[in-house]
Design a protein around this motif. Structure first.
Motif, mmCIF file in Angstrom:
data_model
loop_
_atom_site.group_PDB
_atom_site.id
_atom_site.type_symbol
_atom_site.label_atom_id
_atom_site.label_comp_id
_atom_site.label_asym_id
_atom_site.label_seq_id
_atom_site.Cartn_x
_atom_site.Cartn_y
_atom_site.Cartn_z
ATOM 1 N N THR A 1 9.784 -17.183 2.783
ATOM 2 C CA THR A 1 11.223 -17.216 2.511
ATOM 3 C C THR A 1 11.622 -16.415 1.280
ATOM 4 O O THR A 1 12.763 -15.975 1.179
ATOM 5 N N ALA A 2 10.714 -16.244 0.342
ATOM 6 C CA ALA A 2 11.085 -15.560 -0.907
ATOM 7 C C ALA A 2 9.921 -14.720 -1.421
ATOM 8 O O ALA A 2 8.760 -15.092 -1.292
ATOM 9 N N ILE A 3 10.291 -13.575 -2.012
ATOM 10 C CA ILE A 3 9.330 -12.714 -2.706
ATOM 11 C C ILE A 3 9.836 -12.539 -4.129
ATOM 12 O O ILE A 3 10.908 -11.978 -4.347
ATOM 13 N N ASP A 4 9.076 -13.034 -5.089
ATOM 14 C CA ASP A 4 9.450 -12.932 -6.498
ATOM 15 C C ASP A 4 8.304 -12.245 -7.257
ATOM 16 O O ASP A 4 7.274 -12.836 -7.537
ATOM 17 N N LEU A 5 8.520 -10.962 -7.579
ATOM 18 C CA LEU A 5 7.496 -10.162 -8.264
ATOM 19 C C LEU A 5 7.984 -9.743 -9.644
ATOM 20 O O LEU A 5 7.645 -8.664 -10.139
ATOM 21 N N SER A 6 8.759 -10.583 -10.297
ATOM 22 C CA SER A 6 9.350 -10.243 -11.590
ATOM 23 C C SER A 6 8.279 -10.054 -12.656
ATOM 24 O O SER A 6 7.351 -10.859 -12.777
ATOM 25 N N GLY A 7 8.418 -8.964 -13.433
ATOM 26 C CA GLY A 7 7.575 -8.743 -14.598
ATOM 27 C C GLY A 7 6.139 -8.381 -14.284
ATOM 28 O O GLY A 7 5.255 -8.567 -15.120
ATOM 29 N N TYR A 8 5.871 -7.818 -13.096
ATOM 30 C CA TYR A 8 4.499 -7.483 -12.719
ATOM 31 C C TYR A 8 4.132 -6.041 -13.035
ATOM 32 O O TYR A 8 3.020 -5.607 -12.731
ATOM 33 N N GLY A 9 5.056 -5.264 -13.627
ATOM 34 C CA GLY A 9 4.744 -3.880 -13.987
ATOM 35 C C GLY A 9 4.626 -2.954 -12.793
ATOM 36 O O GLY A 9 3.952 -1.916 -12.872
ATOM 37 N N ARG B 1 0.817 -1.219 0.000
ATOM 38 C CA ARG B 1 0.000 0.000 0.000
ATOM 39 C C ARG B 1 0.853 1.272 0.000
ATOM 40 O O ARG B 1 0.547 2.235 -0.694
ATOM 41 N N SER B 2 1.952 1.260 0.739
ATOM 42 C CA SER B 2 2.706 2.499 0.957
ATOM 43 C C SER B 2 3.887 2.686 0.020
ATOM 44 O O SER B 2 4.314 3.815 -0.209
ATOM 45 N N ARG B 3 4.410 1.596 -0.550
ATOM 46 C CA ARG B 3 5.682 1.717 -1.287
ATOM 47 C C ARG B 3 5.570 1.343 -2.759
ATOM 48 O O ARG B 3 6.414 1.749 -3.557
ATOM 49 N N LEU B 4 4.559 0.579 -3.122
ATOM 50 C CA LEU B 4 4.478 0.058 -4.487
ATOM 51 C C LEU B 4 3.191 0.500 -5.168
ATOM 52 O O LEU B 4 2.140 0.633 -4.524
ATOM 53 N N SER B 5 3.287 0.712 -6.466
ATOM 54 C CA SER B 5 2.104 0.956 -7.290
ATOM 55 C C SER B 5 1.903 -0.270 -8.177
ATOM 56 O O SER B 5 2.849 -0.739 -8.821
ATOM 57 N N ASP B 6 0.679 -0.768 -8.208
ATOM 58 C CA ASP B 6 0.356 -2.009 -8.924
ATOM 59 C C ASP B 6 -0.710 -1.711 -9.979
ATOM 60 O O ASP B 6 -1.885 -2.085 -9.813
ATOM 61 N N PRO B 7 -0.311 -1.034 -11.090
ATOM 62 C CA PRO B 7 -1.329 -0.583 -12.058
ATOM 63 C C PRO B 7 -2.096 -1.705 -12.723
ATOM 64 O O PRO B 7 -3.233 -1.504 -13.160
ATOM 65 N N ASP B 8 -1.505 -2.887 -12.834
ATOM 66 C CA ASP B 8 -2.186 -3.996 -13.508
ATOM 67 C C ASP B 8 -2.951 -4.896 -12.546
ATOM 68 O O ASP B 8 -3.517 -5.911 -12.967
ATOM 69 N N GLY B 9 -2.920 -4.550 -11.273
ATOM 70 C CA GLY B 9 -3.683 -5.336 -10.301
ATOM 71 C C GLY B 9 -3.158 -6.733 -10.097
ATOM 72 O O GLY B 9 -3.920 -7.639 -9.730
ATOM 73 N N LYS B 10 -1.848 -6.938 -10.326
ATOM 74 C CA LYS B 10 -1.289 -8.283 -10.181
ATOM 75 C C LYS B 10 -1.275 -8.744 -8.713
ATOM 76 O O LYS B 10 -1.243 -9.933 -8.440
ATOM 77 N N LEU B 11 -1.273 -7.786 -7.780
ATOM 78 C CA LEU B 11 -1.191 -8.142 -6.354
ATOM 79 C C LEU B 11 -2.505 -7.868 -5.641
ATOM 80 O O LEU B 11 -2.533 -7.540 -4.454
ATOM 81 N N ASN B 12 -3.593 -7.997 -6.367
ATOM 82 C CA ASN B 12 -4.910 -7.745 -5.748
ATOM 83 C C ASN B 12 -5.233 -8.709 -4.622
ATOM 84 O O ASN B 12 -6.097 -8.423 -3.786
ATOM 85 N N ASP B 13 -4.561 -9.866 -4.598
ATOM 86 C CA ASP B 13 -4.860 -10.830 -3.530
ATOM 87 C C ASP B 13 -4.037 -10.557 -2.270
ATOM 88 O O ASP B 13 -4.122 -11.298 -1.301
ATOM 89 N N TRP B 14 -3.235 -9.455 -2.275
ATOM 90 C CA TRP B 14 -2.466 -9.101 -1.079
ATOM 91 C C TRP B 14 -3.362 -8.311 -0.112
ATOM 92 O O TRP B 14 -3.094 -7.147 0.211
ATOM 93 N N ILE B 15 -4.413 -8.885 0.335
ATOM 94 C CA ILE B 15 -5.297 -8.240 1.305
ATOM 95 C C ILE B 15 -5.614 -9.248 2.402
ATOM 96 O O ILE B 15 -5.677 -10.456 2.174
ATOM 97 N N ILE B 16 -5.801 -8.727 3.598
ATOM 98 C CA ILE B 16 -6.067 -9.594 4.751
ATOM 99 C C ILE B 16 -7.565 -9.627 4.985
ATOM 100 O O ILE B 16 -8.197 -8.620 5.313
ATOM 101 N N THR B 17 -8.132 -10.812 4.783
ATOM 102 C CA THR B 17 -9.566 -11.019 5.037
ATOM 103 C C THR B 17 -9.713 -12.256 5.900
ATOM 104 O O THR B 17 -8.723 -12.917 6.246
ATOM 105 N N GLY B 18 -10.935 -12.593 6.197
ATOM 106 C CA GLY B 18 -11.172 -13.734 7.076
ATOM 107 C C GLY B 18 -10.571 -15.025 6.568
ATOM 108 O O GLY B 18 -10.000 -15.793 7.319
#
Length: 972
Positions: free
Chosen positions: A72-80, A34-51
């Motif tokens: 252990t790893a974060i790989d966000l290659s090619g997500y725009g 939310r604070s550091r990245l812009s996700d114009p293509d909505g590739k990380l839309n599932d990064w939300i905390i719900t029930g």
């Protein structure tokens, strides 16, 4: 019972701990997104905390330990993604791998917040926009094993802290604009298995001898890193004699540097090496037999100065797949056993001095794909065995002394290119060539081929280039040629072809060049040739063509046009009545035109008196009828624009649209393009204008609309002496046109590259060329730095630099131009990503290869190409440059090859231009340069090479280019 209870209790506690940890990691990741990245293509839309979505292990790009489910790893290659470096990812305590390649991340990476990440093992940030100095890594980064920062905008020297990362196994800094020389302290990284410092453009320096300590290295890439001097012995540890100690080296890439001297024989100690590439250097001497004996898979020595004969043992290598030694001075014969013991796929020995015959066993293993041997002294026949090589798809054996007939089965191979030009081959093209269904380029000029061109050649639907020139072909052109929809270039000049030119050629909509001169063609010129949308070279000279020149040819945008030495008659269409086309009509005594000396003027044929009287009466009656019709109907081609038409005046002018519009007739057409037609309009006052009439009406083309809008929006407010003036525009439902000042000498591209004599060529000395370069640079600098907003042209090329009667340049054609937005820090941002490549082939900056974003540095690259055109007189993709080379590559290699002569050389060459005698091979032979001018050419060449740097950050601004051009002293 107690044991079971305790075990169950511990399991519950551990589960709760993991759940708390997982929830904490999810909070961290979600907050960073939310604070550091812009996700114009909505590739990380599932990064939300719900029930039901509280476990980040299920989120996109997150990898977890399979046992305890910790991140252990974060790989966000090619997500725009865009934004800055996400330091707070490292608050996830179990994180060891951060991979963020191929995004739009930018900004600097600061050492203090980066200390959060001291536990990580892998950091991969390739292909982003990070800038500033390389990040420092403190001693706490003791576990760091992989650093990959390729293709960013980092500057400065490699920090000494990198030499203390003793656990490091991979270091990749390719494609950054780093300073200093290749540091010796990298030799301390004894755990390295891969070291990549390619396309970094360090300051000139040697390969550090300390690299001989990197005994675990299996991959070394130092391509285009400004390395100079000899290859150190320690590299047998690596390549200097010591380079031979690197027993585990599997791949060694040192190509595209300035390495000199001989190959150290100790390289032959690298017995584990399989890929060896020292191409594009200044290496000399013979190939040591010990190196030739290595069991290499790929062996690349091309673009050096090696000489002597090839050791026979090189052909005995059972592993050899790729063998490329082109552009050297090897002599002797090629080992006959080449290919007999290995599955060679690519064999390129072109541009050497080999004699003897082609190796007969090259395809013994049935794996040969590319055979390239042009530019040698190879003789004899093409081996019959090549016809059995079904894997072979590319043959270039031009410029040798091959003789005899081409084996029939060679014509039938699944080739994409067959080039046999300039040999002594004979025979005919068999109809079975139709089996070569993938053939794209057929080039067999300059031989003794004869017979008719088989109609079955029309089965080759992929053909783009057909060059049968300078042979003995007879018969007529196949009428089925219209089936070759991909044809771009047809060269059949200097044969014995007869018959008529098929009008069906008009169906070849991609055709740009048609050369049929010096044959026996008869009949008329098909008017339908005028329908070829991109044809710019038409040569039908020295045939037996008759009839009139079709006015339909005026629809073509011709750079070259020649119908001389035929039997043509009648009036030359007025659009061709220009000095630039004068010689195109010589040798046709029955052609006529007014004011085109020595072409005879047209005269009316005298009529009998009574016919004349009747004609006068009829004409008077007709005029009366036309006047009445005009008054009643006012047809579109004569009437003035409707009142609803919008006329905008941008400069003070002494005419109206009503003065210009009636002259937009076929006779005044001087050019055409995808957006419309260009007319030369001469007003009653004597003023000459250039008017671009764009395609209009309900079906107007989108590109036409875009051109009109861009030209009006940009040129309507731009005022600069080196930018073409837009005087007026008129827009209505039925038509739109733009009125410009007329540039008497046409475009710089026409003046430089026209094979016909141009009236301005004689004045295009170096002083004039330099003046054109400076003026064009000033125009572009205004667009980039003084216009508000800044403007990027996006199609800078010699054809878009127009010349007035004094040869003063004007930057023109703003149909692709775009404004650049400035950020808060006043730096220029990129233009928005493009859906397609903008610009012209040969001028497009290399960053288009990996991003569709452009900024003003893309214009700088294109301007650098124009500077090289001014120096060399060659087109950006001149065929003389050789395989896969453009003017930038050609100029770079030529510049690296010339060096200052010794005092003794100077004494022997007193008539030469001093230190610049080798540079004379690069400059346009039409120029005669003084010693002082050679010095200026050298300076402009260096500026051009700066402008055409592979990386945008390495290129100067246009404002800096103007300063460099104006400076009297040479570049430092």
């Amino acid at each position: 019972m107690t044991t079971i209870t305790t075990s169950l209790f511990l399991s519950l506690v551990l589960s709760c701990v993991l759940q708390v940890s997982s929830n904490g990691d999810a909070e961290i990741l979600s907050r960073v997104k939310r604070s550091r990245l812009s996700d114009p293509d909505g590739k990380l839309n599932d990064w939300i905390i719900t029930g039901d979505n509280r476990n980040p292990c299920n989120w996109t790009g997150i990898k977890c330990d399979s046992k305890n489910r910790s991140v252990t790893a974060i790989d966000l290659s090619g997500y725009g993604l865009s934004g800055g470096f996400p330091y707070e990812f490292c608050r996830v305590r179990t994180l060891v791998n951060i991979t963020l390649s191929e995004n739009n991340l930018n900004g600097t990476i600061d050492s203090a917040p980066l200390s959060l990440c001291s536990r990580i093992h892998v950091l991969i940030l390739n292909e982003n926009g990070f800038s500033g100095k390389l990040p420092e890594f403190s001693p706490e980064f003791r576990s760091l094993r992989v650093i990959e920062l390729e293709s960013n905008l980092f500057t400065g020297e490699i920090p000494e802290s990198y030499g203390k990362l003793t656990s490091l196994r991979v270091l990749n800094l390719n494609g950054n604009s780093l300073g200093g020389i290749v540091p010796a302290f990298l030799g301390n990284l004894t755990e390295l298995t891969r070291l990549e410092l390619a396309y970094v453009r360090f300051e000139p320096g040697p390969i550090p001898s300390t690299f001989g300590s990197l005994t675990k290295l299996s991959y070394l890439r130092l391509t285009n890193s400004n390395l100079v001097g000899e290859i150190p012995d320690s590299i047998g540890n690596l390549i200097p004699e010591s380079i031979g100690k690197l027993k585990s080296v599997y791949q060694l890439e040192l190509y595209d540097n300035n390495l000199s001297g001989k190959l150290p024989e100790s390289i032959g100690n690298l017995t584990a090496m399989r890929n060896f590439d020292v191409s594009q250097n200044n290496l000399t001497g013979e190939l040591p037999e010990k190196i030739a004996s290595l069991q290499l898979v790929s062996f690349n020595l091309n673009d050096n100065f090696f000489n002597g004969e090839l050791p026979r043992v090189v052909a005995l290598n059972p592993n050899l797949v790729e063998f490329k030694i082109f552009n050297n001075s090897f002599t002797g014969t090629l080992p006959r056993s080449f290919g007999k013991f290995s599955g060679v796929t690519e064999f390129d020995v072109s541009t050497n001095r080999f004699s003897g015959e082609l190796p007969p066993y090259l395809c013994y293993m049935k794996k040969l794909e590319r055979l390239i041997s042009f530019g040698n002294r190879i003789k004899g026949e093409i081996p019959e065995s090549y016809g059995e090589c079904d894997s072979l798809n590319y043959i270039r054996t031009a410029d040798n002394k091959l003789s005899g007939e081409v084996p029939v089965k060679v014509w039938e191979l699944p080739l994409t290119r067959l080039e046999l030009s300039n040999n002594q081959l004979q025979g005919s093209i068999p109809p079975s060539i139709s089996n070569a269904r993938n053939l794209s380029q057929l080039e067999i000029s300059g031989n003794n081929f004869s017979g008719e061109i088989p109609g079955r050649i029309c089965d080759l639907g992929e053909l783009r280039v057909v060059d049968l020139s300078r042979n003995r072909f007879s018969g007529s052109l196949p009428s089925c040629i219209n089936r070759l929809k991909n044809l771009e270039r047809v060269e059949m000049q200097e044969n014995m072809l007869d018959g008529e030119i098929p009008s069906s050629l008009s169906s070849c909509s991609k055709l740009t060049e048609l050369k049929l001169s010096d044959n026996r063609l008869r009949g008329g010129i098909p008017p339908k040739l005028g329908e070829l949308p991109v044809l710019n070279y038409l040569d039908l000279s020295n045939n037996q063509l008759s009839g009139e020149i079709p006015p339909e040819l005026l629809k073509l945008k011709l750079n070259q046009f020649d119908v001389s030495d035929n039997r043509l008659s009648g009036k030359i269409p007025s659009g061709f009545q220009q000095d630039i086309f004068l010689r195109s009509f010589f040798g046709n005594p029955d052609l006529c035109a007014p004011d085109m000396d020595p072409i005879r003027p047209c005269r009316s044929k005298p009529e009998p008196r009574f016919v004349l009287v009747i004609s006068v009466v009829c004409i008077v009656a007709l005029i009366g009828a036309l006047v009445w019709l005009f008054i009643k109907t006012k047809p579109l081609f004569q009437r003035k624009p409707k009142r609803t038409d919008k006329v905008t005046i941008f400069q003070r002018v002494g005419f109206t649209e009503e003065d210009a519009y009636p002259q937009l007739t076929e006779d005044n057409i001087i050019g055409s393009g995808g957006s419309g037609l260009v007319y030369r309009v001469t007003l009653k006052s004597g003023e000459t204008l250039a008017v671009k009439k764009l395609w209009g009406g309900p079906g107007r083309k989108p590109e036409s609309e875009s051109v009109f809008r861009s030209e009006v929006e940009i040129l309507g407010r731009v005022r600069h002496g080196n930018i073409v003036k837009l005087l007026m525009c008129c827009s209505g439902e039925e038509f739109r046109f733009l009125v410009y000042e007329f540039m008497e000498n046409g475009s710089l591209g026409d003046v430089l590259h026209s094979e016909k004599e141009h009236r301005a060529v004689s004045t295009l000395d170096w002083t004039t060329r330099f003046s054109i370069a400076l003026g064009a640079a000033q125009g572009l600098a205004y667009l980039h730095h003084d216009s508000v907003p800044a403007i990027v042209h996006r199609d800078v090329k010699s054809n878009n630099i127009l010349l007035d009667h004094e040869m003063k340049p004007r930057v023109a054609d703003f149909g692709l131009a775009k404004p650049l937005k400035r950020e808060d820090n006043n730096s220029v941002s990129h233009v928005s990503p493009m859906s397609c490549v903008a610009g012209s082939y040969g001028y497009i900056a290399p960053e288009y290869g990996y991003t569709m974003r452009v900024n003003e540095k893309s214009d700088v690259y294109s301007f650098g190409v124009v500077l090289l055109e001014l120096i060399t007189g060659k087109r950006p993709n001149d065929s003389s440059f050789g395989e896969n080379k453009d003017i930038v590559k050609y100029a770079m290699e030529s510049a690296l090859c010339y060096s200052s002569p010794s005092p003794g050389d100077k004494a022997m060459n007193q008539d030469s231009p001093g230190n610049f005698r080798d540079l004379s091979k690069l400059v346009d032979p039409k120029m005669e340069l003084s010693r002082g001018e050679y010095e200026e050419v050298e300076k402009v060449l260096e500026i051009a090479l700066l402008c055409t740097s592979s990386f945008p950050i390495s290129r100067p601004t246009m404002r800096k280019v103007v300063e460099l051009l104006k400076e009297k002293k040479p570049l430092e």
